[in-house]
Design a protein around this motif. Structure first.
Motif, PDB file in Angstrom:
ATOM      1  N   GLY A  19       7.227   6.154  -1.503  1.00  0.00           N
ATOM      2  CA  GLY A  19       7.335   4.772  -1.046  1.00  0.00           C
ATOM      3  C   GLY A  19       8.171   3.889  -1.949  1.00  0.00           C
ATOM      4  O   GLY A  19       8.982   3.087  -1.482  1.00  0.00           O
ATOM      5  N   LYS A  20       8.000   4.054  -3.265  1.00  0.00           N
ATOM      6  CA  LYS A  20       8.712   3.189  -4.216  1.00  0.00           C
ATOM      7  C   LYS A  20      10.223   3.338  -4.131  1.00  0.00           C
ATOM      8  O   LYS A  20      10.963   2.465  -4.588  1.00  0.00           O
ATOM      9  CB  LYS A  20       8.254   3.498  -5.651  1.00  0.00           C
ATOM     10  CG  LYS A  20       6.925   2.881  -6.015  1.00  0.00           C
ATOM     11  CD  LYS A  20       6.870   2.527  -7.503  1.00  0.00           C
ATOM     12  CE  LYS A  20       5.615   1.775  -7.858  1.00  0.00           C
ATOM     13  NZ  LYS A  20       4.410   2.631  -7.974  1.00  0.00           N
ATOM     14  N   THR A  63       0.848  -1.194   0.000  1.00  0.00           N
ATOM     15  CA  THR A  63       0.000   0.000   0.000  1.00  0.00           C
ATOM     16  C   THR A  63       0.887   1.249   0.000  1.00  0.00           C
ATOM     17  O   THR A  63       0.600   2.234  -0.680  1.00  0.00           O
ATOM     18  CB  THR A  63      -0.908   0.004   1.243  1.00  0.00           C
ATOM     19  OG1 THR A  63      -1.551  -1.271   1.346  1.00  0.00           O
ATOM     20  CG2 THR A  63      -1.970   1.091   1.150  1.00  0.00           C
ATOM     21  N   SER A  64       1.975   1.197   0.763  1.00  0.00           N
ATOM     22  CA  SER A  64       2.886   2.341   0.867  1.00  0.00           C
ATOM     23  C   SER A  64       3.480   2.724  -0.478  1.00  0.00           C
ATOM     24  O   SER A  64       3.793   3.891  -0.724  1.00  0.00           O
ATOM     25  CB  SER A  64       4.050   2.019   1.809  1.00  0.00           C
ATOM     26  OG  SER A  64       3.601   1.478   3.030  1.00  0.00           O
ATOM     27  N   ASP A  65       3.657   1.742  -1.364  1.00  0.00           N
ATOM     28  CA  ASP A  65       4.265   2.009  -2.675  1.00  0.00           C
ATOM     29  C   ASP A  65       3.342   2.815  -3.579  1.00  0.00           C
ATOM     30  O   ASP A  65       3.792   3.583  -4.417  1.00  0.00           O
ATOM     31  CB  ASP A  65       4.618   0.696  -3.382  1.00  0.00           C
ATOM     32  CG  ASP A  65       5.783  -0.011  -2.740  1.00  0.00           C
ATOM     33  OD1 ASP A  65       5.558  -1.059  -2.108  1.00  0.00           O
ATOM     34  OD2 ASP A  65       6.902   0.520  -2.846  1.00  0.00           O
ATOM     35  N   GLY A  66       2.020   2.585  -3.434  1.00  0.00           N
ATOM     36  CA  GLY A  66       1.091   3.265  -4.336  1.00  0.00           C
ATOM     37  C   GLY A  66       0.789   4.690  -3.925  1.00  0.00           C
ATOM     38  O   GLY A  66       0.404   5.523  -4.743  1.00  0.00           O
ATOM     39  N   ALA A  67       0.965   4.979  -2.654  1.00  0.00           N
ATOM     40  CA  ALA A  67       0.639   6.309  -2.156  1.00  0.00           C
ATOM     41  C   ALA A  67       1.490   7.366  -2.849  1.00  0.00           C
ATOM     42  O   ALA A  67       2.641   7.108  -3.192  1.00  0.00           O
ATOM     43  CB  ALA A  67       0.877   6.372  -0.653  1.00  0.00           C
ATOM     44  N   PRO A  73      12.572   0.382  -0.725  1.00  0.00           N
ATOM     45  CA  PRO A  73      13.813  -0.333  -1.078  1.00  0.00           C
ATOM     46  C   PRO A  73      15.015   0.179  -0.290  1.00  0.00           C
ATOM     47  O   PRO A  73      15.885  -0.595   0.106  1.00  0.00           O
ATOM     48  CB  PRO A  73      13.977  -0.033  -2.578  1.00  0.00           C
ATOM     49  CG  PRO A  73      12.610   0.232  -3.058  1.00  0.00           C
ATOM     50  CD  PRO A  73      11.889   0.907  -1.919  1.00  0.00           C
ATOM     51  N   TRP A  74      15.064   1.503  -0.038  1.00  0.00           N
ATOM     52  CA  TRP A  74      16.181   2.042   0.738  1.00  0.00           C
ATOM     53  C   TRP A  74      16.160   1.455   2.151  1.00  0.00           C
ATOM     54  O   TRP A  74      17.188   1.064   2.703  1.00  0.00           O
ATOM     55  CB  TRP A  74      16.076   3.568   0.781  1.00  0.00           C
ATOM     56  CG  TRP A  74      17.199   4.211   1.519  1.00  0.00           C
ATOM     57  CD1 TRP A  74      18.425   4.571   1.030  1.00  0.00           C
ATOM     58  CD2 TRP A  74      17.211   4.565   2.910  1.00  0.00           C
ATOM     59  NE1 TRP A  74      19.194   5.130   2.028  1.00  0.00           N
ATOM     60  CE2 TRP A  74      18.472   5.133   3.186  1.00  0.00           C
ATOM     61  CE3 TRP A  74      16.280   4.464   3.953  1.00  0.00           C
ATOM     62  CZ2 TRP A  74      18.831   5.586   4.454  1.00  0.00           C
ATOM     63  CZ3 TRP A  74      16.632   4.921   5.216  1.00  0.00           C
ATOM     64  CH2 TRP A  74      17.902   5.476   5.451  1.00  0.00           C
ATOM     65  N   LEU A  75      14.954   1.391   2.755  1.00  0.00           N
ATOM     66  CA  LEU A  75      14.822   0.839   4.098  1.00  0.00           C
ATOM     67  C   LEU A  75      15.205  -0.638   4.126  1.00  0.00           C
ATOM     68  O   LEU A  75      15.911  -1.091   5.038  1.00  0.00           O
ATOM     69  CB  LEU A  75      13.373   0.983   4.593  1.00  0.00           C
ATOM     70  CG  LEU A  75      13.011   2.269   5.330  1.00  0.00           C
ATOM     71  CD1 LEU A  75      11.493   2.307   5.569  1.00  0.00           C
ATOM     72  CD2 LEU A  75      13.749   2.369   6.647  1.00  0.00           C
ATOM     73  N   LYS A 102      18.273   9.131  -2.689  1.00  0.00           N
ATOM     74  CA  LYS A 102      18.157   7.663  -2.570  1.00  0.00           C
ATOM     75  C   LYS A 102      17.021   7.272  -1.635  1.00  0.00           C
ATOM     76  O   LYS A 102      16.506   6.163  -1.719  1.00  0.00           O
ATOM     77  CB  LYS A 102      19.453   7.074  -2.012  1.00  0.00           C
ATOM     78  CG  LYS A 102      20.602   7.110  -2.979  1.00  0.00           C
ATOM     79  CD  LYS A 102      21.663   6.076  -2.613  1.00  0.00           C
ATOM     80  CE  LYS A 102      23.054   6.581  -2.977  1.00  0.00           C
ATOM     81  NZ  LYS A 102      23.841   6.962  -1.778  1.00  0.00           N
ATOM     82  N   MET A 103      16.658   8.167  -0.725  1.00  0.00           N
ATOM     83  CA  MET A 103      15.576   7.853   0.196  1.00  0.00           C
ATOM     84  C   MET A 103      14.225   8.261  -0.378  1.00  0.00           C
ATOM     85  O   MET A 103      13.189   7.911   0.160  1.00  0.00           O
ATOM     86  CB  MET A 103      15.787   8.575   1.537  1.00  0.00           C
ATOM     87  CG  MET A 103      16.967   8.032   2.320  1.00  0.00           C
ATOM     88  SD  MET A 103      17.338   9.022   3.766  1.00  0.00           S
ATOM     89  CE  MET A 103      16.041   8.506   4.872  1.00  0.00           C
TER      90      MET A 103
END
Lengths: 274, 348
Positions: free
Chosen positions: B141-142, B44-48, B146-148, B86-87
């Protein structure tokens, strides 16, 4: 029947908008635009296009305010229309920052842009070398899009275009009733006007699509203007310098100063130099 | 000490990060495992869109307002660092538009340069007579997830792609602490009538001349159920709907039409924008965020769960504040177990 023959010399933003203005407003004029250079090779094309006036000491302030106000409102109407992306006109917000507090904290155009205010301490924290700043929303008018868009409007109302370098205004006058000279730096040679001189500017075009707000140092030497497809980063202000070639030392200086203001530029790829 | 985190959206990953940061040198060995069936870029975080902005009013949830502010300050601290790109963090200014005068929002102190819109500015937005302008942060998010994940992997956190069917399952396999960051599907692990999906649909368009976010507010339709336009680093996110109780993950052409027409009215230049794709996501909506410890009895013994879910349409906005609070609750648990000395030495 178009009785008055008008020639406009120069197809930068000044010449093209003058030609369009006359052609659209005065139906009894037939307008011909004559220029050596057209977009994307004019000076206007290299400019970032941010609407941020400079104060001219020898022109009455009310005139400058009127001219800027009219330009701003005219372009705002385009930005607010479906034509905005074709014309390359849109809103742009950002900061103008100063290392020392300027004498004139509120310039003559402060009420003509949107939301002009002084930066808060919280906002200035990002710029440790700068003591004062202004925040506002203005417009950006990218000539790489705007000039071709104006050209279409010009042709649509019957304007004629001639690709030719004008070297003799007297000769031109034989074929036209009125001449509007918008030849910019070319006026120095065309009119033998020694008061016209070049101020050389160099910029870099960077790919940094995450940048949305502009930053301009009030000294005019460093600026970062996010555009539609790239960020314009500059600059130089070299009076009487006619060089059209890129200067490597200028480039390094620009990069060094702009990265100091906007560190994320380190991650930007260089798309081109101008 | 084994900590098992359920969920790999922004909440799960940032909770893992906070726990590592606070306790990896105070508890040895500290094993952190993340279990999820969906990872970036499908969460869900990626689509926001990734705009840091809480709902206008916190309805008395002052803790949430503080967590939102903590998250803003945390993200802002990276703005001048080499990692910001990068973040997926960058600044963006924009407009909050209302049809009538409204009280000032809970986040006015947190953001930069908050001010009311002038009459002149409002003329650009017919139908809206009041509003605010401020500079906020974007956290995409996208890029951030990945950074996290990379950050966590480098520090020995392990990931398992699995659907967890019960807390007990993890407890039985040796988890000392379970952290529930399962978002909208937390009800599958433990029924929660206060948790509902709030379905959102967005349209991603190519409109790189747009440099401001624009969020409209309609007191009759509710949050995110009226048009919004949020430019990202590559594409512009256009929304929105907020359909409580709707579990449908498929894109709806009816919603697409409604969203698109409303957005083009708000921003006429969109008419010439190239539409790239639609996306649907389910916000984990709840009356308030559930962030608390729970001791669950099972058979003869009990085990501990920390719940961290129900962040609605403000997960990215509040994630760090909540992660730090979850870490604080975990620290409480460790102290109670006598596993944490009052004076922390850096290494045993």
């Amino acid at each position: 029947m178009k009785r008055v023959k008008v020639a406009v010399v120069g197809a930068g933003v000044v010449g093209l908008s003058t030609a369009v203005c006359i052609a659209e407003t005065l139906p009894y004029c037939s307008v011909t635009l004559i220029s050596e250079k057209f977009s994307p090779h004019t000076t206007s094309d290299g400019a970032a296009g941010i609407l941020l006036p400079k104060e001219f000491p020898d022109i009455p302030l009310e005139w400058q305010q009127q001219w800027f106000k009219k330009s701003f409102e005219y372009l705002l109407a385009i930005a607010d229309s479906p034509q905005a992306s074709d014309a390359g006109v849109y809103l742009s917000s950002g900061y103008q920052i100063f290392k020392d507090v300027p004498r004139d904290k509120k310039p003559f155009w402060a009420d003509l842009v949107f939301g002009f205010r002084y930066m808060t301490d919280h906002e200035l924290k990002r710029f440790p070398d700068h003591k004062f700043g202004q925040a506002f929303t203005t417009l950006k008018c990218e000539c790489l899009s705007y000039l071709p868009w104006l050209e279409q409007r010009f042709i649509a109302v019957g304007g004629r275009i001639i690709h030719e370098k004008v070297t003799d205004l007297h000769k031109l006058a034989l074929n036209y009733d009125a001449i509007i000279n918008c030849s910019g730096l070319g006026s120095r040679a065309l009119l033998k006007d020694e008061e016209v001189y070049p101020v050389r500017g160099q910029i870099l075009k960077l790919h940094a699509p995450w940048l949305k707000n502009f930053i301009r140092d009030g000294d005019g030497n460093t600026y970062i203007y996010p555009g539609i497809r790239f960020v314009s980063v500059g600059g130089t202000r070299q009076a009487d310098d006619w060089r059209m070639e890129l200067d490597e030392r200028d480039r390094e200086g620009i990069l060094e100063r702009s990265v100091r203001l906007e560190p994320s530029l380190r991650a930007a790829a260089i798309l081109g130099l101008l | 000490m084994k900590v098992c985190i359920i969920g790999a959206g922004v909440i799960g990953l940032s909770t893992a990060q906070s726990i590592y940061q606070h306790f990896h040198s105070r508890v040895s060995p500290l094993t952190i495992e993340v279990y999820a069936d969906i990872f970036t870029p499908l969460t869900t975080s990626d689509g926001a869109a990734g705009l840091w902005q809480p709902y206008l009013y916190d309805k008395g949830n002052v803790k949430e307002t503080q967590w939102n502010k903590d998250t803003f300050n945390y993200l802002l601290s990276f703005i001048n660092s080499p990692d910001s790109v990068k973040m997926g963090i960058f600044l963006q200014s924009g407009y909050n538009l209302c049809a009538e005068p409204m009280p000032e929002p809970s986040f006015k102190q947190a953001v930069l340069g908050f001010r009311q819109l002038s009459k002149r500015e409002l003329e650009m937005f017919p139908g809206y007579s009041f509003g605010w302008f401020n500079t906020a942060l974007m956290i995409e998010g996208k890029t951030y997830l990945p950074w996290l994940m990379n950050w966590l992997k480098q520090r020995g956190v392990t990931f398992f792609q699995r659907t967890i069917d019960s807390f007990k399952e993890l407890s039985d396999s040796g988890a000392d602490m379970i952290i529930n960051c399962s978002g909208v599907r937390s009800g599958d692990l433990q029924p929660d009538p206060e948790l509902q999906p709030a379905r959102g649909q967005i349209i991603k368009v190519d409109a790189p001349w747009l440099k401001h976010w624009v969020i409209t507010h309609d007191s009759t339709s509710g949050v995110y159920d009226s048009p919004y336009i949020i430019p990202g680093s590559r594409l512009v996110t256009v929304g929105g709907v907020f359909q409580v109780g709707n579990w449908n993950r498929m894109n709806s052409s009816v919603d697409h039409k409604g969203i698109w027409e409303a957005a083009c009215k708000l921003e006429p230049s969109l008419q010439h924008a190239r539409i790239v794709e639609d996306w649907t996501g389910l916000r984990p909506a709840r009356s308030k965020v559930r962030l608390e410890r729970e001791a669950i009895r099972s058979g003869g013994h009990s085990f501990e769960v920390i719940h961290n879910y129900g962040h609605g349409g403000f997960g990215l906005t509040i994630h760090r504040g909540c992660a730090e609070e979850a870490a604080r609750l975990f620290g409480q648990f460790l102290e109670q177990k006598g596993l944490l000395t009052a004076q922390a030495k850096s290494r045993l």
